[in-house]
Design an enzyme around this catalytic site. Sequence first.
Site, PDB file in Angstrom:
ATOM      1  N   LYS A 149       0.158  -5.060   8.042  1.00 54.19           N
ATOM      2  CA  LYS A 149      -0.424  -6.117   7.214  1.00 54.19           C
ATOM      3  C   LYS A 149      -0.619  -7.398   8.024  1.00 54.19           C
ATOM      4  CE  LYS A 149       2.590  -5.088   4.023  1.00 54.19           C
ATOM      5  NZ  LYS A 149       3.481  -5.188   2.846  1.00 54.19           N
TER       6      LYS A 149
ATOM      7  N   GLU B 270       6.118  -5.085  -0.191  1.00 55.70           N
ATOM      8  CA  GLU B 270       6.346  -6.523  -0.109  1.00 55.70           C
ATOM      9  C   GLU B 270       4.998  -7.176  -0.396  1.00 55.70           C
ATOM     10  OE1 GLU B 270       7.859  -7.850   3.660  1.00 55.70           O
ATOM     11  OE2 GLU B 270       7.847  -9.940   3.003  1.00 55.70           O
TER      12      GLU B 270
ATOM     13  N   ARG C 122       5.653   7.593   9.548  1.00 52.48           N
ATOM     14  CA  ARG C 122       4.521   6.814   9.028  1.00 52.48           C
ATOM     15  C   ARG C 122       3.232   7.587   9.192  1.00 52.48           C
ATOM     16  NH1 ARG C 122       6.238   1.329   8.973  1.00 52.48           N
ATOM     17  NH2 ARG C 122       4.181   0.510   8.545  1.00 52.48           N
TER      18      ARG C 122
HETATM   19  P1  ATP Z   1       3.496  -3.598   7.178  1.00 53.25           P
HETATM   20  O1  ATP Z   1       3.992  -3.320   8.552  1.00 53.25           O
HETATM   21  O2  ATP Z   1       2.040  -3.372   7.011  1.00 53.25           O
HETATM   22  O3  ATP Z   1       3.960  -4.911   6.621  1.00 53.25           O
HETATM   23  P2  ATP Z   1       5.519  -2.464   5.573  1.00 53.25           P
HETATM   24  O4  ATP Z   1       6.165  -1.139   5.779  1.00 53.25           O
HETATM   25  O5  ATP Z   1       6.313  -3.648   5.894  1.00 53.25           O
HETATM   26  O6  ATP Z   1       4.137  -2.440   6.317  1.00 53.25           O
HETATM   27  P3  ATP Z   1       5.775  -2.632   2.766  1.00 53.25           P
HETATM   28  O7  ATP Z   1       4.971  -3.375   1.789  1.00 53.25           O
HETATM   29  O8  ATP Z   1       7.160  -3.051   3.002  1.00 53.25           O
HETATM   30  O9  ATP Z   1       4.966  -2.631   4.113  1.00 53.25           O
HETATM   31  O10 ATP Z   1       5.732  -1.080   2.455  1.00 53.25           O
HETATM   32  C1  ATP Z   1       5.957  -0.517   1.201  1.00 53.25           C
HETATM   33  C2  ATP Z   1       6.306   0.924   1.372  1.00 53.25           C
HETATM   34  O11 ATP Z   1       5.253   1.613   2.019  1.00 53.25           O
HETATM   35  C3  ATP Z   1       7.534   1.097   2.254  1.00 53.25           C
HETATM   36  O12 ATP Z   1       8.389   2.064   1.666  1.00 53.25           O
HETATM   37  C4  ATP Z   1       6.972   1.583   3.548  1.00 53.25           C
HETATM   38  O13 ATP Z   1       7.892   2.403   4.234  1.00 53.25           O
HETATM   39  C5  ATP Z   1       5.723   2.343   3.121  1.00 53.25           C
HETATM   40  N1  ATP Z   1       4.728   2.349   4.193  1.00 53.25           N
HETATM   41  C6  ATP Z   1       4.205   1.284   4.823  1.00 53.25           C
HETATM   42  N2  ATP Z   1       3.368   1.660   5.806  1.00 53.25           N
HETATM   43  C7  ATP Z   1       3.353   3.021   5.792  1.00 53.25           C
HETATM   44  C8  ATP Z   1       2.687   4.020   6.565  1.00 53.25           C
HETATM   45  N3  ATP Z   1       1.855   3.693   7.552  1.00 53.25           N
HETATM   46  N4  ATP Z   1       2.912   5.309   6.263  1.00 53.25           N
HETATM   47  C9  ATP Z   1       3.740   5.653   5.260  1.00 53.25           C
HETATM   48  N5  ATP Z   1       4.390   4.767   4.494  1.00 53.25           N
HETATM   49  C10 ATP Z   1       4.224   3.467   4.750  1.00 53.25           C
HETATM   50 MG    MG Z   2       8.144  -4.136   4.849  1.00 48.00          MG
END
Ligand code: ATP
Ligand code: MG
Length: 560
Positions: free
Chosen positions: A269, A33, A259
């Site tokens: 983020k 995102e 994760r």
């Molecule tokens: P945040 O909580 O930082 O906003 P998010 O999961 O919402 O993280 P996205 O931009 O939606 O962030 O993530 C893109 C991809 O990266 C998704 O498929 C998510 O599952 C993966 N991802 C995010 N954080 C991790 C992590 N700590 N370990 C492994 N994969 C991750």
């Molecule tokens: Mg997300």
Amino acid sequence: MNDEAPRDFIRQIIYSDLESGKHSEIVTRFPPEPNGYLHIGHVMSICLNFGVAEETGGRTFLRYDDTNPGKEDVEFVEAIERDVHWLGFDWQERLTHASNYFEELYQAAEKLIELGLAYVDSLSADEIRAYRGTLTEPGRNSPFRDRSVEENLEMFRGMRAGNYQDGEHVLRAKIDMASPNMNLRDPALYRIRHTEHQNTGDAWCIYPMYDFAHTLSDAFEEITHSLCTLEFEDHRPLYDWFLDQLKPPHRPRQIEFSRLNLAYTITSKRKLSQLIEDGIVNGWNDPRMPTIAGMRRRGYPATALRDFVKRGGVTKKDKLIEMGVLENCVREFYGDSAERRMAVLRPLKLILTNYPDGQVEMMESMNHPNDPSMGTREVPFSREIWIEQDDFMEEAPRKFFRLKPGGEVRLRNAYIIRCDEVVKDGDGNVTELRCSYDPDTRSGSANSDRKVKGTIHWVSAQHAIDAEVRLYDRLFTVPNPNSAEMLSDVLNPKSLEVSAAKLEPSLAELKEGEAVQFERLGYFCLDSQDNTAESPVLNRVVTLRDSWAKIEKEAMASNG
Ligand code: ATP
Ligand code: MG
């Protein structure tokens, strides 16, 4: 790139789907995102998604999961592309946006209405929450749940046309308000938001919800394996429900993994952007940030990051990986490849009283102690030099083998010296050491074999380059800052120390993107943002030894 990873549980599924002929080509996606910069957790997801496709000759989409107008920004979009490329992956022509499917998604929503599987609800957000029930109590049906297909269609079209205010209605799936899985209690599919979108501008005032948009985007792109983190496990029944009802020609399969969490770091983020807003760090690419941009600027090579996530593996178990593991990957990368140099971070003036004034000798120094093919360089030596403040101790314990009053030490690649006199200022601070050198002990000369216990590094004062060197430490004082109520309570006030350093003159030729080892001090590189030829700025990439083991032991001890 040919760094084939061992077969984790996801690769086992994927390879067996290829062997059984279920799929002839693997298609994955990395779906960020664009509401922040990518971080170390994303590195894992990128390496997994792009990695399995690359290994099997498949394809990967970079898809912006941009269903949330207002929070998203083109700055983030550009940073994401830069960072994925820098890590060494390429999506080729497969750069997509969930928002590019808004029309198809809208049509799919109308289809659900026509199938009697979606309805326009006019309860307020608070009422919807109250009707949803709890984990222990079933929810209740909305009084609007039984609107006719015609009424639902007309109202949904009215929502799209902008006839209603934000929050007046939502479109919901009609599943089961008593389901033990809260995600199946008539989840929202569309909400009204009169907000501009970074990709679609003002074309829409209704926006699809994540689960709906994500599932169908996967189907549209013919994704075979939709790999996501464990918090989406409870969403999988909904993912499958959409596919069961809408029956798209391609049916993706969602698989969840745990994760990646790094000790002493946050990977949310929202929290990372809080650190920026609060002025605790200087932007998303601050070298203390666990973002790809921050780690790149700090001097971590992409290879080390890929190596790190490979070591962590892909599992379903929650884990907190120690920072030392990441730093070791960086050290291993530079251990063989970085040339050695001398620099003094906390300078103390040292004068060789018996060295001829004005004389300069060029000391031949190896660029790498274990690799003669990396050559040598000449380092100037003169009467006044800088040494490290903590390489001198006035009241030294017996085991202190560096410089002390009356003691001897070898200056690396130069002579053995003896400390004759300690000069102090009015407050008793040591300001200068007066020493004498033994002219028969020049390194590499015929009679250089006189031995002393300690060797210290130095820089000739008249030749030194003045530089700002930034030394970094962990941002937080606790292993899991994610669980802290207030980030401000667990901040390490010493996460950045700025040193007015003295560098050996050959460092004028250091290029951006190159790292060197300062002997005894760590690996260093130019700061890609603040460095200039007139005022050099360097970052310490990592120290030479793992200091985390000690920090973690202390943390364990203080937790009882
Ligand atoms: P945040 O909580 O930082 O906003 P998010 O999961 O919402 O993280 P996205 O931009 O939606 O962030 O993530 C893109 C991809 O990266 C998704 O498929 C998510 O599952 C993966 N991802 C995010 N954080 C991790 C992590 N700590 N370990 C492994 N994969 C991750
Ligand atoms: Mg997300």
